[in-house]
Design a protein around this motif. Structure first.
Motif, PDB file in Angstrom:
ATOM      1  N   GLU A  76       0.832  -1.204   0.000  1.00  0.00           N
ATOM      2  CA  GLU A  76       0.000   0.000   0.000  1.00  0.00           C
ATOM      3  C   GLU A  76       0.868   1.257   0.000  1.00  0.00           C
ATOM      4  OE1 GLU A  76       0.791  -1.026   4.305  1.00  0.00           O
ATOM      5  OE2 GLU A  76       0.408  -2.083   2.421  1.00  0.00           O
ATOM      6  N   TRP A  77       1.995   1.221   0.694  1.00  0.00           N
ATOM      7  CA  TRP A  77       2.910   2.357   0.691  1.00  0.00           C
ATOM      8  C   TRP A  77       3.702   2.428  -0.616  1.00  0.00           C
ATOM      9  CZ3 TRP A  77       2.991   6.526   3.572  1.00  0.00           C
ATOM     10  CH2 TRP A  77       2.341   6.501   4.802  1.00  0.00           C
ATOM     11  N   GLN A  78       3.963   1.274  -1.200  1.00  0.00           N
ATOM     12  CA  GLN A  78       4.618   1.271  -2.515  1.00  0.00           C
ATOM     13  C   GLN A  78       3.719   1.944  -3.543  1.00  0.00           C
ATOM     14  OE1 GLN A  78       6.139  -1.966  -5.894  1.00  0.00           O
ATOM     15  NE2 GLN A  78       5.982  -2.613  -3.762  1.00  0.00           N
ATOM     16  N   ASP A  79       2.425   1.623  -3.506  1.00  0.00           N
ATOM     17  CA  ASP A  79       1.478   2.226  -4.446  1.00  0.00           C
ATOM     18  C   ASP A  79       1.352   3.735  -4.213  1.00  0.00           C
ATOM     19  OD1 ASP A  79       1.026  -0.261  -5.511  1.00  0.00           O
ATOM     20  OD2 ASP A  79      -0.804  -0.639  -4.353  1.00  0.00           O
ATOM     21  N   ARG A  80       1.317   4.138  -2.947  1.00  0.00           N
ATOM     22  CA  ARG A  80       1.185   5.568  -2.635  1.00  0.00           C
ATOM     23  C   ARG A  80       2.412   6.351  -3.104  1.00  0.00           C
ATOM     24  NH1 ARG A  80      -0.566   6.577   3.486  1.00  0.00           N
ATOM     25  NH2 ARG A  80      -0.383   8.716   2.689  1.00  0.00           N
ATOM     26  N   ALA A  81       3.590   5.780  -2.863  1.00  0.00           N
ATOM     27  CA  ALA A  81       4.821   6.459  -3.272  1.00  0.00           C
ATOM     28  C   ALA A  81       4.911   6.553  -4.792  1.00  0.00           C
ATOM     29  CB  ALA A  81       6.041   5.712  -2.720  1.00  0.00           C
ATOM     30  N   ARG A  82       4.490   5.492  -5.480  1.00  0.00           N
ATOM     31  CA  ARG A  82       4.544   5.493  -6.952  1.00  0.00           C
ATOM     32  C   ARG A  82       3.522   6.476  -7.533  1.00  0.00           C
ATOM     33  NH1 ARG A  82       3.936   0.645  -7.501  1.00  0.00           N
ATOM     34  NH2 ARG A  82       6.097  -0.002  -7.806  1.00  0.00           N
ATOM     35  N   SER A  83       2.338   6.515  -6.962  1.00  0.00           N
ATOM     36  CA  SER A  83       1.314   7.438  -7.451  1.00  0.00           C
ATOM     37  C   SER A  83       1.766   8.885  -7.296  1.00  0.00           C
ATOM     38  CB  SER A  83       0.004   7.212  -6.691  1.00  0.00           C
ATOM     39  OG  SER A  83      -0.494   5.912  -6.937  1.00  0.00           O
ATOM     40  N   GLU A  84       2.361   9.202  -6.147  1.00  0.00           N
ATOM     41  CA  GLU A  84       2.872  10.554  -5.929  1.00  0.00           C
ATOM     42  C   GLU A  84       3.959  10.890  -6.933  1.00  0.00           C
ATOM     43  OE1 GLU A  84       4.524  12.759  -1.989  1.00  0.00           O
ATOM     44  OE2 GLU A  84       5.828  11.187  -2.796  1.00  0.00           O
ATOM     45  N   LEU A  85       4.853   9.936  -7.158  1.00  0.00           N
ATOM     46  CA  LEU A  85       5.951  10.153  -8.095  1.00  0.00           C
ATOM     47  C   LEU A  85       5.444  10.427  -9.506  1.00  0.00           C
ATOM     48  CD1 LEU A  85       9.010   9.978  -8.855  1.00  0.00           C
ATOM     49  CD2 LEU A  85       8.663   7.523  -9.145  1.00  0.00           C
ATOM     50  N   SER A 101       9.124  17.859  -3.203  1.00  0.00           N
ATOM     51  CA  SER A 101       7.679  17.625  -3.269  1.00  0.00           C
ATOM     52  C   SER A 101       7.309  16.153  -3.079  1.00  0.00           C
ATOM     53  CB  SER A 101       7.126  18.114  -4.618  1.00  0.00           C
ATOM     54  OG  SER A 101       7.356  19.501  -4.785  1.00  0.00           O
ATOM     55  N   LEU A 102       8.297  15.285  -3.075  1.00  0.00           N
ATOM     56  CA  LEU A 102       8.050  13.847  -2.898  1.00  0.00           C
ATOM     57  C   LEU A 102       7.889  13.546  -1.412  1.00  0.00           C
ATOM     58  CD1 LEU A 102      10.626  12.465  -5.487  1.00  0.00           C
ATOM     59  CD2 LEU A 102       8.153  12.760  -5.794  1.00  0.00           C
ATOM     60  N   LYS A 103       6.784  13.989  -0.837  1.00  0.00           N
ATOM     61  CA  LYS A 103       6.559  13.907   0.606  1.00  0.00           C
ATOM     62  C   LYS A 103       6.430  12.469   1.082  1.00  0.00           C
ATOM     63  CE  LYS A 103       6.292  18.420   0.935  1.00  0.00           C
ATOM     64  NZ  LYS A 103       7.359  19.221   1.577  1.00  0.00           N
ATOM     65  N   ILE A 104       5.660  11.667   0.365  1.00  0.00           N
ATOM     66  CA  ILE A 104       5.428  10.284   0.794  1.00  0.00           C
ATOM     67  C   ILE A 104       6.719   9.485   0.733  1.00  0.00           C
ATOM     68  CG2 ILE A 104       4.249   8.130   0.217  1.00  0.00           C
ATOM     69  CD1 ILE A 104       1.861   9.804  -0.674  1.00  0.00           C
ATOM     70  N   LEU A 105       7.461   9.646  -0.341  1.00  0.00           N
ATOM     71  CA  LEU A 105       8.729   8.927  -0.462  1.00  0.00           C
ATOM     72  C   LEU A 105       9.695   9.353   0.633  1.00  0.00           C
ATOM     73  CD1 LEU A 105      10.446   6.928  -2.023  1.00  0.00           C
ATOM     74  CD2 LEU A 105      11.156   8.788  -3.540  1.00  0.00           C
ATOM     75  N   THR A 106       9.691  10.635   0.967  1.00  0.00           N
ATOM     76  CA  THR A 106      10.566  11.122   2.042  1.00  0.00           C
ATOM     77  C   THR A 106      10.169  10.522   3.382  1.00  0.00           C
ATOM     78  OG1 THR A 106      10.938  13.215   0.885  1.00  0.00           O
ATOM     79  CG2 THR A 106      11.415  13.176   3.232  1.00  0.00           C
ATOM     80  N   MET A 107       8.868  10.418   3.657  1.00  0.00           N
ATOM     81  CA  MET A 107       8.394   9.790   4.887  1.00  0.00           C
ATOM     82  C   MET A 107       8.831   8.329   4.957  1.00  0.00           C
ATOM     83  SD  MET A 107       4.611  11.543   4.757  1.00  0.00           S
ATOM     84  CE  MET A 107       3.797  10.151   5.533  1.00  0.00           C
ATOM     85  N   VAL A 108       8.764   7.639   3.843  1.00  0.00           N
ATOM     86  CA  VAL A 108       9.184   6.236   3.788  1.00  0.00           C
ATOM     87  C   VAL A 108      10.685   6.117   4.083  1.00  0.00           C
ATOM     88  CG1 VAL A 108       9.528   4.266   2.244  1.00  0.00           C
ATOM     89  CG2 VAL A 108       7.346   5.497   2.233  1.00  0.00           C
ATOM     90  N   ILE A 109      11.473   7.011   3.495  1.00  0.00           N
ATOM     91  CA  ILE A 109      12.920   6.997   3.734  1.00  0.00           C
ATOM     92  C   ILE A 109      13.223   7.285   5.202  1.00  0.00           C
ATOM     93  CG2 ILE A 109      15.094   8.184   3.237  1.00  0.00           C
ATOM     94  CD1 ILE A 109      14.014   8.671   0.388  1.00  0.00           C
ATOM     95  N   GLN A 110      12.553   8.273   5.776  1.00  0.00           N
ATOM     96  CA  GLN A 110      12.794   8.630   7.176  1.00  0.00           C
ATOM     97  C   GLN A 110      12.415   7.490   8.114  1.00  0.00           C
ATOM     98  OE1 GLN A 110      10.450  12.249   7.211  1.00  0.00           O
ATOM     99  NE2 GLN A 110      12.288  13.536   7.148  1.00  0.00           N
TER     100      GLN A 110
END
Length: 228
Positions: A76-85, A101-110
């Protein structure tokens, strides 16, 4: 092995890259002739190459691997990060203006850096006698800060401290934890990692390229049992 690569570089090319710059500095810092000077020069080269490889390459590679694993385990987080990208970059490569602007991907990295920091311990040496509450630390004593344990402490991060929940960083690091100083993937204070912003940008670019081209999942045989 490092010295063998250095020798090959000296024989093959004089290209002005990072390794060549290290070699020039090592040579300029050792004007004396003889065996001692050569040993000192070799040590300077090897130590710097090790530091650059570990601090500038291996840590980012380890973190990228953990991010991919966690995204595979949490589709589900993979899909969210890809959609944002795809929304921000519109099927193109991210540029410097797009990365923040890649907020979701940054949250995943953090969150990945919180759960699986690439450096398990931060060593420090006391330069003077210190009294920390009821603990007396004498001058010269080595102190090791267990980063992974600190970043998964339920008293600081809540009862879900051991779970992958990138949303805890939705409002930044300061709001993710009761004590923001407990988030130490890049250290803290005057000796904080000088390359932290470059590392985050590097991870955003690498992961963006992978997410834009691939979907991935865990093997049915995979058993998640990391240890420190």
């Amino acid at each position: 092995m490092i010295l063998r690569v250095v020798k090959q570089r000296l024989e093959a090319s004089s290209e002005k890259d990072l390794l060549q710059m290290i070699l020039q500095v090592a040579k300029s810092n050792n004007d004396d002739s003889g065996l001692t000077s050569q040993i000192s020069q070799d040590k300077f080269i090897v130590d710097n190459c090790k530091s650059i490889y570990f601090a500038g390459h291996e840590t980012s590679a380890i973190t990228a691997s953990w991010v991919l694993l966690l995204l595979a385990a949490h589709p589900e987080w993979q899909d969210r990060a890809r959609s944002e990208l795809l929304k921000i970059c519109r099927n193109g490569l991210p540029d410097a203006d797009m990365l923040p602007s890649l907020k979701i991907l940054t949250m995943v990295i953090q969150e990945t850096l919180r759960l699986y920091p690439p450096v398990g311990f931060i060593p420090r040496e006391a330069l003077q006698d210190i009294k920390f509450k009821d603990i007396v630390i004498p001058k010269g004593m080595a102190i090791h800060i267990p980063v992974a344990m600190l970043q998964q402490n339920p008293d600081l991060w809540g009862p879900d401290a051991h779970q992958f929940k990138p949303e805890r960083f939705a409002n930044g690091i300061s709001a993710a934890c009761k004590t923001p100083q407990a988030y130490l993937p890049f250290g803290m204070g005057p000796r904080i990692c000088a390359g932290q912003h470059f590392a985050i940008a590097e991870l955003r670019v690498i992961l963006s390229l992978i997410l834009s081209k691939f979907c991935f999942s865990l093997s049915p045989k995979y058993s998640h049992s990391p240890c420190l």
